[in-house]
Design a protein around this motif. Sequence first.
Motif, PDB file in Angstrom:
ATOM      1  N   MET A  26     -11.340   9.264  -6.772  1.00 17.00           N
ATOM      2  CA  MET A  26     -10.349   9.538  -5.596  1.00 17.00           C
ATOM      3  C   MET A  26      -9.643   8.148  -5.309  1.00 17.00           C
ATOM      4  SD  MET A  26     -12.763  11.515  -2.901  1.00 17.00           S
ATOM      5  CE  MET A  26     -11.479  11.604  -1.948  1.00 17.00           C
ATOM      6  N   ASP A  27      -8.303   8.196  -6.061  1.00 13.70           N
ATOM      7  CA  ASP A  27      -7.591   7.043  -5.820  1.00 13.70           C
ATOM      8  C   ASP A  27      -6.168   7.359  -5.610  1.00 13.70           C
ATOM      9  OD1 ASP A  27      -6.694   8.318  -8.095  1.00 13.70           O
ATOM     10  OD2 ASP A  27      -7.477   6.832  -9.658  1.00 13.70           O
ATOM     11  N   ALA A  28      -5.189   6.426  -5.664  1.00 13.43           N
ATOM     12  CA  ALA A  28      -3.739   6.615  -5.282  1.00 13.43           C
ATOM     13  C   ALA A  28      -3.224   7.861  -6.055  1.00 13.43           C
ATOM     14  CB  ALA A  28      -3.028   5.682  -5.485  1.00 13.43           C
ATOM     15  N   PHE A  29      -3.735   8.017  -7.116  1.00 13.05           N
ATOM     16  CA  PHE A  29      -3.038   8.839  -8.012  1.00 13.05           C
ATOM     17  C   PHE A  29      -3.439  10.239  -7.963  1.00 13.05           C
ATOM     18  CE2 PHE A  29      -3.161  11.220 -12.457  1.00 13.05           C
ATOM     19  CZ  PHE A  29      -2.014  11.239 -12.611  1.00 13.05           C
ATOM     20  N   SER A  30      -4.629  10.473  -7.209  1.00 14.01           N
ATOM     21  CA  SER A  30      -5.066  11.916  -7.190  1.00 14.01           C
ATOM     22  C   SER A  30      -5.099  12.348  -5.656  1.00 14.01           C
ATOM     23  CB  SER A  30      -6.678  12.136  -7.400  1.00 14.01           C
ATOM     24  OG  SER A  30      -7.635  11.056  -6.916  1.00 14.01           O
ATOM     25  N   GLU A  31      -5.016  11.253  -4.549  1.00 19.32           N
ATOM     26  CA  GLU A  31      -5.006  11.563  -3.395  1.00 19.32           C
ATOM     27  C   GLU A  31      -4.002  12.507  -2.675  1.00 19.32           C
ATOM     28  OE1 GLU A  31      -3.423  10.971   0.671  1.00 19.32           O
ATOM     29  OE2 GLU A  31      -2.251  10.186  -1.256  1.00 19.32           O
ATOM     30  N   GLY A  32      -2.883  12.446  -3.064  1.00 15.76           N
ATOM     31  CA  GLY A  32      -1.872  13.489  -2.403  1.00 15.76           C
ATOM     32  C   GLY A  32      -2.163  14.989  -2.897  1.00 15.76           C
ATOM     33  N   THR A  33      -2.863  15.110  -4.171  1.00 14.26           N
ATOM     34  CA  THR A  33      -2.889  16.620  -4.424  1.00 14.26           C
ATOM     35  C   THR A  33      -4.135  16.960  -3.699  1.00 14.26           C
ATOM     36  OG1 THR A  33      -1.788  16.051  -6.657  1.00 14.26           O
ATOM     37  CG2 THR A  33      -3.438  17.863  -6.613  1.00 14.26           C
ATOM     38  N   PHE A  34      -5.162  16.317  -3.801  1.00 15.73           N
ATOM     39  CA  PHE A  34      -6.573  16.534  -3.042  1.00 15.73           C
ATOM     40  C   PHE A  34      -6.234  16.844  -1.642  1.00 15.73           C
ATOM     41  CE2 PHE A  34      -9.640  14.174  -0.462  1.00 15.73           C
ATOM     42  CZ  PHE A  34     -10.696  15.036  -0.599  1.00 15.73           C
ATOM     43  N   ARG A  35      -5.507  15.845  -1.017  1.00  9.92           N
ATOM     44  CA  ARG A  35      -5.312  16.216   0.422  1.00  9.92           C
ATOM     45  C   ARG A  35      -4.624  17.381   0.838  1.00  9.92           C
ATOM     46  NH1 ARG A  35      -1.040  14.391   2.890  1.00  9.92           N
ATOM     47  NH2 ARG A  35      -0.927  12.772   1.284  1.00  9.92           N
TER      48      ARG A  35
END
Length: 115
Positions: A26-35
């Motif tokens: 759960m990092d900057a790379f995945s945060e947007g899609t996850f949220r």
Amino acid sequence: MNLTVSLRGTRDVKDNYQIFRLTGLMDAFSEGTFRKLVSIYIETGPKHIILDLSQIDFVDSSGLGALVQLVKKAQHSDGTLQVVSNPRVTQTVKLVRLETFLSLQPSVEDAIKNI
């Protein structure tokens, strides 16, 4: 559900809650899609969310920020969001003193009892 290359998960819907079981980072790379994805599921319901992060390898400040935003969104929708943690996630969350706000739980079963 493949959120990103570094974050994967499944969604299980029950009568009054839904569980997301996530693995990876759960990092900057995945945060947007996850949220964005979890936000949509909060809106469509059920309103009570359990995020099972017991298999997460890493959470950075972006991931924590997403969790805080999702808790607020769930509360705004008259729901709840609880996080099932592991020692690595718990340590990161405690560093920023969010363990109560994020409703850290030791297991999915404990989270279900709190709904």
